[in-house]
Design an enzyme around this catalytic site. Structure first.
Site, PDB file in Angstrom:
ATOM      1  N   CYS A  18       0.863  -1.182   0.000  1.00 22.07           N
ATOM      2  CA  CYS A  18       0.000   0.000   0.000  1.00 22.07           C
ATOM      3  C   CYS A  18       0.901   1.235   0.000  1.00 22.07           C
ATOM      4  CB  CYS A  18      -0.983  -0.001   1.173  1.00 22.07           C
ATOM      5  SG  CYS A  18      -0.253   0.166   2.819  1.00 22.07           S
TER       6      CYS A  18
ATOM      7  N   ARG B 197      -3.080  -0.705   5.531  1.00 23.73           N
ATOM      8  CA  ARG B 197      -3.658  -1.805   4.748  1.00 23.73           C
ATOM      9  C   ARG B 197      -2.717  -2.972   4.531  1.00 23.73           C
ATOM     10  NH1 ARG B 197      -5.374   1.797  -0.230  1.00 23.73           N
ATOM     11  NH2 ARG B 197      -3.417   2.775   0.421  1.00 23.73           N
TER      12      ARG B 197
ATOM     13  N   ASP C  86      -7.973   3.343   1.783  1.00 23.80           N
ATOM     14  CA  ASP C  86      -7.050   3.714   2.856  1.00 23.80           C
ATOM     15  C   ASP C  86      -7.840   4.219   4.060  1.00 23.80           C
ATOM     16  OD1 ASP C  86      -4.981   4.606   4.471  1.00 23.80           O
ATOM     17  OD2 ASP C  86      -3.955   5.671   2.852  1.00 23.80           O
TER      18      ASP C  86
END
Length: 158
Positions: free
Chosen positions: A13, A19, A130
């Site tokens: 990410c 994440r 996100d």
């Protein structure tokens, strides 16, 4: 870096504090529960350099703990070697995907299959948003998406 003779996956990410460490921890627990940890090399990384050496966001850690899942992750940035050593690089959104494909284009002998983790979601939620600027509930949403996707990914790789 991935180990020779094993299957390997790198979760990616933007900053590797929300994440991707959640996805890494979820997948580690799944392969452990299935008794196939020895078959996998698993890590997570960032497309950016902002959080290198940082632990995951406290909300990510709290969410993982609520599901009896541990992490000892420290953020790192994706390296050229990752493209040559990992079988799969699974990222969270289109921006990650563009960055990874651009970086991969600069690497000879790229063996990694670069995909969105969400492409494995049985519920067809392609993007894992996100949660950084969100709430605890947003981290739980990420966890649940990662769990679904990682289960499906593991099944397809077994």
């Amino acid at each position: 870096m991935a180990t020779a003779g094993s299957k390997s996956v790198l979760f990616v990410c933007l900053g590797s504090i929300c994440r991707s460490p959640i996805a890494e921890a979820v997948f580690r627990k799944l392969v452990s529960d299935e008794g196939v940890s020895h078959e996998w090399s698993i890590d997570s990384a960032a497309t950016s350099h902002w959080n290198v050496n940082c632990s995951p966001d406290s909300r990510a850690i709290k969410c993982l703990k609520s599901h009896d899942t541990e992490t000892s992750h420290r953020a790192r940035q994706v390296t050229k070697e990752d493209f040559m050593s990992y079988d799969y690089i699974l990222c969270m959104d289109e921006s990650n995907l563009r960055d990874l494909k651009r970086k991969c284009g600069q690497v000879q002998n790229c063996k990694a299959k670069i995909e969105l983790l969400g492409s494995y979601d049985p519920q067809k939620r392609l993007i894992i948003e996100d949660p950084y600027y969100g709430s605890d509930e947003d981290f739980e949403t990420v966890y649940q998406q990662c769990l679904r996707c990682c289960k499906s990914f593991l099944e397809k790789c077994s």
